[in-house]
Enzyme design. Structure first.
Site, mmCIF file in Angstrom:
data_model
loop_
_atom_site.group_PDB
_atom_site.id
_atom_site.type_symbol
_atom_site.label_atom_id
_atom_site.label_comp_id
_atom_site.label_asym_id
_atom_site.label_seq_id
_atom_site.Cartn_x
_atom_site.Cartn_y
_atom_site.Cartn_z
ATOM 1 N N MET A 248 0.841 -1.199 0.000
ATOM 2 C CA MET A 248 0.000 0.000 0.000
ATOM 3 C C MET A 248 0.877 1.251 0.000
ATOM 4 O O MET A 248 0.421 2.334 0.391
ATOM 5 C CB MET A 248 -0.935 -0.012 1.212
ATOM 6 C CG MET A 248 -1.891 -1.199 1.176
ATOM 7 S SD MET A 248 -3.386 -0.921 2.116
ATOM 8 C CE MET A 248 -2.698 -0.699 3.746
ATOM 9 N N GLY A 249 2.122 1.118 -0.434
ATOM 10 C CA GLY A 249 3.003 2.280 -0.491
ATOM 11 C C GLY A 249 3.522 2.665 0.883
ATOM 12 O O GLY A 249 3.543 1.846 1.795
ATOM 13 N N HIS B 257 8.901 1.392 3.349
ATOM 14 C CA HIS B 257 9.940 1.429 4.389
ATOM 15 C C HIS B 257 10.814 0.182 4.240
ATOM 16 O O HIS B 257 10.632 -0.598 3.282
ATOM 17 C CB HIS B 257 9.316 1.552 5.783
ATOM 18 C CG HIS B 257 8.271 0.509 6.086
ATOM 19 N ND1 HIS B 257 8.568 -0.833 6.234
ATOM 20 C CD2 HIS B 257 6.924 0.606 6.244
ATOM 21 C CE1 HIS B 257 7.461 -1.500 6.494
ATOM 22 N NE2 HIS B 257 6.445 -0.660 6.490
ATOM 23 N N HIS C 180 9.295 -3.191 3.512
ATOM 24 C CA HIS C 180 8.923 -3.442 2.114
ATOM 25 C C HIS C 180 10.163 -3.718 1.253
ATOM 26 O O HIS C 180 10.166 -4.644 0.439
ATOM 27 C CB HIS C 180 8.209 -2.217 1.527
ATOM 28 C CG HIS C 180 6.931 -1.842 2.203
ATOM 29 N ND1 HIS C 180 6.759 -0.652 2.872
ATOM 30 C CD2 HIS C 180 5.750 -2.491 2.325
ATOM 31 C CE1 HIS C 180 5.522 -0.572 3.355
ATOM 32 N NE2 HIS C 180 4.897 -1.681 3.046
ATOM 33 N N GLN D 233 -10.136 -2.797 2.237
ATOM 34 C CA GLN D 233 -9.626 -3.459 3.438
ATOM 35 C C GLN D 233 -9.591 -2.535 4.662
ATOM 36 O O GLN D 233 -9.103 -2.931 5.716
ATOM 37 C CB GLN D 233 -8.262 -4.090 3.172
ATOM 38 C CG GLN D 233 -7.115 -3.115 2.983
ATOM 39 C CD GLN D 233 -5.855 -3.826 2.536
ATOM 40 O OE1 GLN D 233 -5.768 -4.304 1.419
ATOM 41 N NE2 GLN D 233 -4.871 -3.921 3.418
ATOM 42 N N GLN E 239 -2.649 -12.540 7.517
ATOM 43 C CA GLN E 239 -2.841 -12.210 6.097
ATOM 44 C C GLN E 239 -2.078 -13.189 5.201
ATOM 45 O O GLN E 239 -2.599 -13.662 4.187
ATOM 46 C CB GLN E 239 -2.359 -10.776 5.861
ATOM 47 C CG GLN E 239 -2.228 -10.376 4.408
ATOM 48 C CD GLN E 239 -1.789 -8.944 4.255
ATOM 49 O OE1 GLN E 239 -2.566 -8.021 4.483
ATOM 50 N NE2 GLN E 239 -0.542 -8.717 3.892
ATOM 51 N N MET F 256 8.685 -2.846 11.948
ATOM 52 C CA MET F 256 8.501 -1.666 11.093
ATOM 53 C C MET F 256 7.107 -1.698 10.489
ATOM 54 O O MET F 256 6.621 -2.755 10.083
ATOM 55 C CB MET F 256 9.548 -1.637 9.991
ATOM 56 C CG MET F 256 10.896 -1.291 10.516
ATOM 57 S SD MET F 256 12.030 -0.917 9.179
ATOM 58 C CE MET F 256 13.512 -0.702 10.142
ATOM 59 N N ARG G 57 2.173 2.417 9.998
ATOM 60 C CA ARG G 57 1.352 3.008 11.061
ATOM 61 C C ARG G 57 2.180 3.460 12.264
ATOM 62 O O ARG G 57 1.656 4.168 13.121
ATOM 63 C CB ARG G 57 0.248 2.039 11.467
ATOM 64 C CG ARG G 57 -0.764 1.865 10.327
ATOM 65 C CD ARG G 57 -1.955 1.033 10.699
ATOM 66 N NE ARG G 57 -3.020 1.181 9.732
ATOM 67 C CZ ARG G 57 -3.345 0.267 8.813
ATOM 68 N NH1 ARG G 57 -2.682 -0.870 8.736
ATOM 69 N NH2 ARG G 57 -4.325 0.492 7.953
HETATM 70 P P1 AMP Z 1 1.560 -2.955 3.492
HETATM 71 O O1 AMP Z 1 2.072 -1.903 2.573
HETATM 72 O O2 AMP Z 1 1.553 -2.557 4.922
HETATM 73 O O3 AMP Z 1 0.247 -3.528 3.012
HETATM 74 O O4 AMP Z 1 2.592 -4.156 3.410
HETATM 75 C C1 AMP Z 1 2.963 -4.726 2.195
HETATM 76 C C2 AMP Z 1 3.753 -5.979 2.456
HETATM 77 O O5 AMP Z 1 4.911 -5.659 3.223
HETATM 78 C C3 AMP Z 1 2.964 -7.020 3.268
HETATM 79 O O6 AMP Z 1 3.256 -8.309 2.758
HETATM 80 C C4 AMP Z 1 3.521 -6.829 4.656
HETATM 81 O O7 AMP Z 1 3.428 -7.999 5.456
HETATM 82 C C5 AMP Z 1 4.970 -6.497 4.355
HETATM 83 N N1 AMP Z 1 5.597 -5.810 5.480
HETATM 84 C C6 AMP Z 1 5.166 -4.671 6.088
HETATM 85 N N2 AMP Z 1 5.966 -4.365 7.140
HETATM 86 C C7 AMP Z 1 6.906 -5.332 7.196
HETATM 87 C C8 AMP Z 1 8.002 -5.599 8.066
HETATM 88 N N3 AMP Z 1 8.296 -4.797 9.088
HETATM 89 N N4 AMP Z 1 8.763 -6.690 7.823
HETATM 90 C C9 AMP Z 1 8.481 -7.520 6.789
HETATM 91 N N5 AMP Z 1 7.453 -7.333 5.930
HETATM 92 C C10 AMP Z 1 6.672 -6.261 6.126
#
Ligand code: AMP
Length: 291
Positions: free
Chosen positions: A41-42, A45, A48, A72, A164, A195, A198
């Protein structure tokens, strides 16, 4: 299709519609290349970018999607506040070797006449499920679409969102989507906080409290190994400790079977402790394997 970045950057292309995405990916596929997809979702960090690095060890071409998926988010959640900086995201993604960034509009993903919902029943029912009604349906629907739009060889998801990850593995299996799903380890700050986009919502005071979630999950893992029959009372104690540390509410702390997410009374191996707690305007989640 647009080019961004300088001539040295490996990825120069952002695509915004499914036709362009498919054109590029089928061209790569005809060349025999292995393709990986990372849905995000951009607000990119290091969590990602670690997924991109992991993908590069499995694939020739890495595609990252950026889409803040309204389906979602619950009514009272942070959809409008969710941070967005496409230029900075693309810079961060290209710096670690992303080859293509898919940034569809809301209408591209959900045309006006869109009516389908993908619902994964059992795995989505517990843990975050009751606290975020509709969330996993929104995730499952958009991920199904992204997988079918890009038809990658592999797709990578973080263990940060462990429930998820399992929901996605299940839908891929149930719907016979020809993709290998890989789970990647959680990337943490130096103090243990997982990380997360949020984390930006935390005030300086809350940021000092936030790592307690990980610390207490680690304690739960140790206590459970010492007293395998006491999973439930240990989780109750962990909840009290989080509230004492300053969390406003604890949605759950549960020891679960790592594959089915069934809550466990007794630890017999293959378990994970998962937790979700609220701190200020942030809802933090974390989990770890008990071994
Ligand atoms: P999001 O942008 O929050 O939807 O996350 C996109 C992907 O990055 C999802 O598969 C998350 O599980 C993964 N992700 C987010 N934060 C972390 C993290 N700290 N360590 C590993 N994967 C992450």
């Amino acid at each position: 299709m647009s080019e961004i970045g300088n001539s040295k950057s490996k990825a120069k292309i952002i695509v915004r519609n499914v036709t362009d995405l498919r054109d590029i990916i089928s061209h790569w596929r005809l060349g025999g290349l292995i393709i990986g997809l990372i849905p995000t979702m951009g607000a990119i960090h290091k969590g990602h970018t670690s997924l991109v690095k992991e993908a590069k060890s499995h694939c020739d071409k890495v595609v990252v999607s950026i889409f803040v998926n309204p389906a979602q988010f619950g009514e009272n959640e942070d959809l409008d506040a969710y941070p967005a900086d496409e230029r900075e995201d693309v810079r961060a993604l290209t710096s670690v070797g992303t080859d293509l960034v898919f940034c569809p509009s809301g209408r591209e993903v959900y045309p006006e006449d869109f009516t389908t919902v993908v619902s994964v029943s059992r795995l989505a029912a517990g843990l975050c499920g009751p606290f975020r009604p509709g969330h996993f349906e929104g995730v499952a629907t958009v991920v199904t679409k992204l997988l079918l739009q890009s038809l990658p060889d592999i797709a990578i998801f973080g263990e940060k969102d462990y429930q998820q990850l399992l929901v996605i593995r299940q839908l891929v299996k149930d719907l016979n989507i020809p993709v290998k799903v890989i789970g990647a380890k959680i990337i943490r700050e130096n103090d243990g906080l997982a990380m997360s986009t949020r984390n930006q919502y935390l005030s300086p005071r809350e940021r000092l409290i936030a790592p307690e979630l990980n610390r207490i999950l680690q304690l739960v893992a140790e206590w459970v190994k010492a007293k395998p029959g006491d999973c439930e009372s240990i989780c109750r104690l962990a909840r009290t400790k989080l509230l004492e540390k300053g969390f406003e509410a604890v949605d759950y702390i549960t020891v679960c079977d790592s594959d089915t997410l069934e809550p466990l009374k007794t630890y017999l191996g293959n378990a994970r402790v998962l937790g979700a707690a609220r701190l200020g305007s942030a809802r933090l989640i974390d989990n770890l394997s008990i071994r």
